[in-house]
Design an enzyme around this catalytic site. Structure first.
Site, short mmCIF file in Angstrom:
data_model
loop_
_atom_site.label_atom_id
_atom_site.label_comp_id
_atom_site.label_asym_id
_atom_site.label_seq_id
_atom_site.Cartn_x
_atom_site.Cartn_y
_atom_site.Cartn_z
N GLY A 44 0.85 -1.19 0.00
CA GLY A 44 0.00 0.00 0.00
C GLY A 44 0.89 1.23 0.00
N GLN A 49 2.75 10.09 1.62
CA GLN A 49 4.08 9.53 1.89
C GLN A 49 5.12 9.96 0.85
OE1 GLN A 49 2.22 5.41 2.43
NE2 GLN A 49 4.00 5.30 3.78
N CYS A 89 5.39 0.17 8.20
CA CYS A 89 5.08 1.36 7.41
C CYS A 89 6.33 1.76 6.63
CB CYS A 89 4.64 2.50 8.32
SG CYS A 89 4.20 4.00 7.43
N LEU A 90 6.14 2.05 5.36
CA LEU A 90 7.31 2.40 4.53
C LEU A 90 7.93 3.72 4.99
CD1 LEU A 90 5.85 1.35 1.07
CD2 LEU A 90 7.35 0.05 2.58
N HIS A 131 -4.97 1.80 7.01
CA HIS A 131 -3.63 2.33 7.28
C HIS A 131 -3.33 3.48 6.31
CE1 HIS A 131 0.80 1.84 8.21
NE2 HIS A 131 0.84 2.48 7.07
N GLU A 132 -3.71 3.31 5.02
CA GLU A 132 -3.42 4.35 4.01
C GLU A 132 -4.29 5.58 4.20
OE1 GLU A 132 -0.72 1.62 2.76
OE2 GLU A 132 -0.81 3.80 2.65
N HIS A 135 -2.91 7.83 6.65
CA HIS A 135 -1.84 8.69 6.11
C HIS A 135 -2.44 9.95 5.50
CE1 HIS A 135 1.91 6.56 6.64
NE2 HIS A 135 1.47 5.45 6.06
O1 LIG Z 1 3.60 2.50 4.64
C1 LIG Z 1 2.62 2.07 4.04
O2 LIG Z 1 1.55 2.67 4.03
C2 LIG Z 1 2.72 0.69 3.37
C3 LIG Z 1 2.36 -0.32 4.42
C4 LIG Z 1 0.95 -0.74 4.19
C5 LIG Z 1 0.50 -1.67 5.27
C6 LIG Z 1 0.81 -1.47 6.62
C7 LIG Z 1 0.34 -2.37 7.58
C8 LIG Z 1 -0.43 -3.45 7.21
C9 LIG Z 1 -0.74 -3.63 5.88
C10 LIG Z 1 -0.27 -2.74 4.92
C11 LIG Z 1 3.34 -1.50 4.43
O3 LIG Z 1 4.61 -1.11 4.74
S1 LIG Z 1 3.50 -2.37 2.95
C12 LIG Z 1 4.63 -3.60 3.56
C13 LIG Z 1 3.85 -4.79 4.06
C14 LIG Z 1 3.85 -5.91 3.28
C15 LIG Z 1 3.11 -7.02 3.67
C16 LIG Z 1 2.33 -7.00 4.83
C17 LIG Z 1 2.34 -5.85 5.62
C18 LIG Z 1 3.10 -4.74 5.25
ZN LIG Z 2 2.34 3.60 6.23
#
Ligand SMILES: O=C(O)C[C@@H](Cc1ccccc1)[C@H](O)SCc1ccccc1
Ligand SMILES: [Zn+2]
Length: 165
Positions: A44, A49, A89-90, A131-132, A135
């Site tokens: 996501g 971001q 979170c990235l 989560h998005e 943001h």
């Molecule tokens: O920073 C972001 O928004 C990307 C997030 C999205 C996300 C966070 C928590 C749970 C689900 C999605 C992640 O860093 S994407 C990396 C990731 C990959 C597989 C599972 C969970 C997170």
């Molecule tokens: Zn995030």
């Protein structure tokens, strides 16, 4: 590849504005965000971001990167149930913490062609969309944690930055 803002960058706290017109510029941004997200890898990414403060997010939880969905001006119209997930979170690299969210949501948004759609989501897709959208509202998941955890996370991030200097 776009540059991703890292917490505690103040710009991550800006509230994104609605997209007025879904045009080619928006579609190019979606494609650039997707390229950036896949490169991380991530499932996501919110425009906030990448320092674009528009209400636009993308999600693709598929294994083979074939299910990219863009949500423009997304609104959660239904949210129920409870679930916890160890979120990352990235924008907060290296931090993973349990977060509680609704387990089922219904989202209304515009797609990349400006067409309105409605999506029911459960599980990881529901967690990711919530989560998005956080943001877009200037919220980062670590701010849902206790003050003690937040201070420990900030110290860890500062230590990592010094190490990488
Ligand atoms: O920073 C972001 O928004 C990307 C997030 C999205 C996300 C966070 C928590 C749970 C689900 C999605 C992640 O860093 S994407 C990396 C990731 C990959 C597989 C599972 C969970 C997170
Ligand atoms: Zn995030």
């Amino acid at each position: 590849i776009l540059n991703i803002l890292h917490y505690p960058d103040e710009r991550l706290h800006k509230v994104a504005k609605p997209v007025e017109k879904v045009d080619d510029q928006i579609r190019t941004l979606i494609d650039d965000m997707a390229e950036t997200m896949y490169a991380c890898p991530g499932i996501g990414l919110a425009a906030t971001q990448v320092d674009v403060h528009l209400r636009l997010l993308i999600v693709d939880i598929s294994e083979d990167k074939t299910a990219l969905r863009a949500f423009i001006n997304p609104r959660i119209v239904e949210a129920d149930g409870h679930t916890t997930y160890e979120e990352g979170c990235l924008s907060v690299p290296g931090i993973y913490e349990e977060v509680e969210r609704a387990s089922h949501i219904v989202v209304e948004a515009l797609d990349r062609n400006g067409q309105p759609f409605r999506l029911e989501a459960d599980g990881l897709l529901a967690i990711c969309i919530q989560h998005e959208i956080d943001h877009l509202d200037g919220k980062v998941f670590v701010e849902k944690l206790s003050r003690l955890k937040q201070s420990r996370i900030l110290n860890k991030l500062k230590k990592n930055q010094r190490k990488n200097m």
